[in-house]
Design an enzyme around this catalytic site. Structure first.
Site, PDB file in Angstrom:
ATOM      1  N   ASP A  79       0.592   3.502   5.932  1.00  0.00           N
ATOM      2  CA  ASP A  79       0.691   3.374   4.637  1.00  0.00           C
ATOM      3  C   ASP A  79       0.582   4.487   3.547  1.00  0.00           C
ATOM      4  OD1 ASP A  79       1.536   0.515   4.936  1.00  0.00           O
ATOM      5  OD2 ASP A  79      -0.487  -0.163   4.840  1.00  0.00           O
TER       6      ASP A  79
ATOM      7  N   GLN B  81       0.678  -1.149  -0.071  1.00  0.00           N
ATOM      8  CA  GLN B  81       0.042  -0.038   0.073  1.00  0.00           C
ATOM      9  C   GLN B  81       0.842   1.273   0.020  1.00  0.00           C
ATOM     10  OE1 GLN B  81      -3.567   2.459   2.536  1.00  0.00           O
ATOM     11  NE2 GLN B  81      -3.291   0.145   2.951  1.00  0.00           N
TER      12      GLN B  81
ATOM     13  N   GLU C 108       1.353  -1.552   8.283  1.00  0.00           N
ATOM     14  CA  GLU C 108       0.632  -0.519   8.857  1.00  0.00           C
ATOM     15  C   GLU C 108       0.567  -0.075  10.260  1.00  0.00           C
ATOM     16  OE1 GLU C 108      -1.644   2.041   7.045  1.00  0.00           O
ATOM     17  OE2 GLU C 108      -1.722   2.688   9.082  1.00  0.00           O
TER      18      GLU C 108
ATOM     19  N   GLY D 278      -8.108  19.999  20.010  1.00  0.00           N
ATOM     20  CA  GLY D 278      -7.508  21.391  19.881  1.00  0.00           C
ATOM     21  C   GLY D 278      -8.021  22.226  21.115  1.00  0.00           C
ATOM     22  N   GLY D 279      -8.652  23.270  21.006  1.00  0.00           N
ATOM     23  CA  GLY D 279      -9.224  24.018  22.024  1.00  0.00           C
ATOM     24  C   GLY D 279     -10.736  23.889  22.166  1.00  0.00           C
TER      25      GLY D 279
HETATM   26  N1  CAO Z   1      11.902  -9.673  -9.366  1.00  0.00           N
HETATM   27  C1  CAO Z   1      12.691 -10.500  -8.720  1.00  0.00           C
HETATM   28  N2  CAO Z   1      12.730 -10.216  -7.433  1.00  0.00           N
HETATM   29  C2  CAO Z   1      11.695  -9.329  -6.865  1.00  0.00           C
HETATM   30  C3  CAO Z   1      10.943  -8.487  -7.675  1.00  0.00           C
HETATM   31  C4  CAO Z   1      10.932  -8.743  -9.075  1.00  0.00           C
HETATM   32  N3  CAO Z   1      10.368  -8.161  -9.737  1.00  0.00           N
HETATM   33  N4  CAO Z   1      10.309  -7.855  -6.736  1.00  0.00           N
HETATM   34  C5  CAO Z   1      10.512  -8.115  -5.325  1.00  0.00           C
HETATM   35  N5  CAO Z   1      11.572  -9.014  -5.549  1.00  0.00           N
HETATM   36  C6  CAO Z   1      12.292  -9.587  -4.341  1.00  0.00           C
HETATM   37  C7  CAO Z   1      12.720  -8.639  -3.524  1.00  0.00           C
HETATM   38  O1  CAO Z   1      14.313  -8.533  -4.493  1.00  0.00           O
HETATM   39  C8  CAO Z   1      13.418  -9.460  -2.419  1.00  0.00           C
HETATM   40  O2  CAO Z   1      14.108 -10.414  -2.422  1.00  0.00           O
HETATM   41  P1  CAO Z   1      15.314 -10.876  -1.421  1.00  0.00           P
HETATM   42  O3  CAO Z   1      14.406 -10.506   0.154  1.00  0.00           O
HETATM   43  O4  CAO Z   1      15.467 -12.102  -1.507  1.00  0.00           O
HETATM   44  O5  CAO Z   1      16.404  -9.717  -1.505  1.00  0.00           O
HETATM   45  C9  CAO Z   1      11.979 -10.262  -2.163  1.00  0.00           C
HETATM   46  O6  CAO Z   1      11.128 -10.138  -3.405  1.00  0.00           O
HETATM   47  C10 CAO Z   1      11.077  -9.766  -1.155  1.00  0.00           C
HETATM   48  O7  CAO Z   1      10.815  -8.545  -0.866  1.00  0.00           O
HETATM   49  P2  CAO Z   1      10.321  -7.787   0.441  1.00  0.00           P
HETATM   50  O8  CAO Z   1      11.349  -7.990   1.600  1.00  0.00           O
HETATM   51  O9  CAO Z   1      10.097  -6.158   0.253  1.00  0.00           O
HETATM   52  O10 CAO Z   1       9.062  -8.516   0.931  1.00  0.00           O
HETATM   53  P3  CAO Z   1       8.074  -9.150   2.025  1.00  0.00           P
HETATM   54  O11 CAO Z   1       7.088  -9.739   1.409  1.00  0.00           O
HETATM   55  O12 CAO Z   1       9.072  -9.946   2.902  1.00  0.00           O
HETATM   56  O13 CAO Z   1       7.937  -7.866   2.840  1.00  0.00           O
HETATM   57  C11 CAO Z   1       7.159  -5.840   3.732  1.00  0.00           C
HETATM   58  C12 CAO Z   1       6.909  -7.045   2.810  1.00  0.00           C
HETATM   59  C13 CAO Z   1       6.036  -4.603   3.084  1.00  0.00           C
HETATM   60  C14 CAO Z   1       7.097  -5.945   5.176  1.00  0.00           C
HETATM   61  C15 CAO Z   1       8.580  -5.236   3.229  1.00  0.00           C
HETATM   62  O14 CAO Z   1       8.264  -4.922   1.740  1.00  0.00           O
HETATM   63  C16 CAO Z   1       8.830  -3.771   4.075  1.00  0.00           C
HETATM   64  O15 CAO Z   1       9.001  -3.716   5.222  1.00  0.00           O
HETATM   65  N6  CAO Z   1       8.765  -2.735   3.223  1.00  0.00           N
HETATM   66  C17 CAO Z   1       9.084  -1.375   3.478  1.00  0.00           C
HETATM   67  C18 CAO Z   1       8.237  -0.865   4.371  1.00  0.00           C
HETATM   68  C19 CAO Z   1       6.681  -0.718   3.706  1.00  0.00           C
HETATM   69  O16 CAO Z   1       6.663  -0.249   2.630  1.00  0.00           O
HETATM   70  N7  CAO Z   1       5.788  -1.338   4.418  1.00  0.00           N
HETATM   71  C20 CAO Z   1       4.483  -1.090   3.812  1.00  0.00           C
HETATM   72  C21 CAO Z   1       3.890  -2.026   3.282  1.00  0.00           C
HETATM   73  S1  CAO Z   1       1.931  -1.604   3.046  1.00  0.00           S
HETATM   74  O17 CAO Z   1       1.374  -2.237   4.260  1.00  0.00           O
END
Ligand code: CAO
Length: 416
Positions: A169, A17, A140, A248-249
């Site tokens: 988000d 998001q 979030e 607020g107030g």
């Molecule tokens: N091709 C190949 N690999 C890809 C890719 C693509 N097109 N797109 C993503 N990937 C890979 C990434 O490189 C990553 O690989 P490695 O971990 O092996 O290096 C992997 O996909 C996972 O990415 P991620 O860590 O972002 O995904 P997750 O599902 O484990 O975590 C989230 C999700 C949201 C917790 C994490 O992305 C995060 O903390 N983001 C920053 C904060 C944020 O934006 N949070 C809000 C999300 S909205 O609620």
């Protein structure tokens, strides 16, 4: 009507998001937003909380309108080459992967800057760089808790509470959009791109700044007169949860209207603005309160505030929330009905203003979404449906100069 961001090309390497909310906003205003997604699966929200089997979920469609979708495996050599080409031709790359993911992929800020010194790189992370939690993945509610929103939301006798509003988000995405637009203007002055980073914790804190105001007042004087705990309750040394009190107030509260016993949203929010005291007393049929020294000033009213709210509720008992607001608006009293999402979805004014819009979608037919909350005199953002996974892959590769054969090879190597 011209779209001010037309000509700005954005690599949308975002998911879930926070990032998608940012790039969607920029797409509405004319940017060419290319959503880069993993082949076969795409953004995880395409599959999350599906209401129609095999069709993109609303979670995805409502955060990715007006974009194009390119599938690309950026971990293969061929995929990396495509991304490099795209980076050389783009203005902005936006990402919200977990900490370090982009570096592991080989696209650190230094590398991106080397590929295209004019590129703006925009990142969302849970915590800012160098923070002692900067290795954490964040969603979030985690951000709402780390940003001070949860400790100050809810009722004093209940636990810390998160808001339904996406403070962690979408709010972070909006902050990032401001950062990107600022960097675009900055690039016009310097000719160089830069890295723009926004953390979810910081964005929540920014929205909680009045609670930091309250912490400092509490530290100095030991009480907060606008909180329900004053004057009868206790204060500790931290900002308490204040229920539905006005921040607020102006004292305010959520008050019951006719039908509250069966309708969970038969309430209004009522604000007692200081200078509106006289009209409030007249509206309530309590003219004697106008001059009564126990009620005449905000300070005098505060010890009786819940007694006053109870009197207003008695007055509201035979009025629906809409009838009540129709009466109170004539007295210039700041108030509103508590609206359910169903009421918002069907509100004719919100439909007319383009805040709630119905857009076509290839798989779903149509879907309802939130249009631009920003209204311009010279731009009416047209909201179009979200793209199917990889819908624009071949088109975008052709724009990058790939021949039909090269595109076919990328498909057969599963890089796109
Ligand atoms: N091709 C190949 N690999 C890809 C890719 C693509 N097109 N797109 C993503 N990937 C890979 C990434 O490189 C990553 O690989 P490695 O971990 O092996 O290096 C992997 O996909 C996972 O990415 P991620 O860590 O972002 O995904 P997750 O599902 O484990 O975590 C989230 C999700 C949201 C917790 C994490 O992305 C995060 O903390 N983001 C920053 C904060 C944020 O934006 N949070 C809000 C999300 S909205 O609620």
């Amino acid at each position: 009507m011209s779209k001010p961001l037309e000509g700005i090309k954005i690599i949308d390497f975002t998911h879930v998001q926070a990032g998608p909310a940012c790039t969607q906003l920029l797409a509405w205003f004319g940017a060419d937003v290319i959503k880069v997604e993993r082949p076969g699966s795409g953004d995880v929200t395409r599959n999350q909380l599906r209401d129609i089997p095999d069709a993109d979920a609303l979670y995805f469609t409502m955060l990715n309108s007006n974009k194009r979708s390119l599938t690309l495996d950026t971990k293969t050599q061929e995929g990396k080459e495509v991304l490099e080409k795209l980076v050389r031709e783009s203005d902005v790359l936006v990402e919200n992967f977990g900490p370090g993911a982009l570096d592991r992929m080989g696209f650190s800020w230094e590398r991106l800057n080397e590929l295209n010194p004019k590129l703006i790189m925009a990142s969302v992370k849970g915590f800012s760089d160098g923070h002692h939690y900067d290795d954490l993945k964040v969603y979030e509610n985690v951000a709402q808790c780390a940003g001070g929103a949860a400790s100050t939301t809810g009722f004093w006798d209940g636990p810390p509470t998160v808001s339904a509003a996406a403070l962690g988000d979408s709010n972070t995405g909006m902050h990032l959009a401001i950062g990107i637009l600022t960097a675009i203007i900055g690039r016009g002055q310097t000719g160089r791109g830069q890295k723009v980073a926004v953390s979810m914790q910081d964005s929540v804190i920014n929205l909680c700044r009045v609670k930091l105001r309250d912490q400092q007042r509490l530290d100095r004087i030991g009480y907060l007169e606008e909180y329900p705990q004053y004057p009868h309750g206790e204060f500790s040394d931290v900002v308490p949860r204040g229920g539905n009190a006005g921040g607020g107030g102006q004292p305010g509260w959520v008050l019951k209207c006719k039908g509250w016993e069966t309708d969970p949203n038969a309430y209004i929010y009522f604000t007692i603005q200081g200078h509106a005291w006289e009209p409030i007393c007249r509206a309530l049929g309590k003219p004697e309160w106008i001059e009564d020294p126990n009620y005449a000033t905000p300070q005098a009213r505060q010890p009786h505030i819940f007694e006053i709210f109870a009197t207003i509720e008695e007055w509201l008992a035979d009025k629906t929330k809409y009838e009540a607001v129709d009466i109170l608006r004539k007295f210039d009293i700041p108030c509103a009905p508590v609206l359910s999402m169903k009421e918002i979805a069907n509100d004719p004014s919100l439909r007319a203003s383009g805040t709630i819009v119905e857009v076509p979608h290839k798989e779903r037919g149509t879907y309802l979404t939130v249009g631009s909350p920003i209204k311009f005199s010279g731009l009416k953002p047209e909201i179009t449906g979200s793209p199917l996974l990889g819908e624009h892959t071949d088109e975008i590769l052709a724009e990058l100069g790939y021949s039909k054969d090269q595109i076919a090879n990328l498909h057969s190597s599963r890089s796109v």
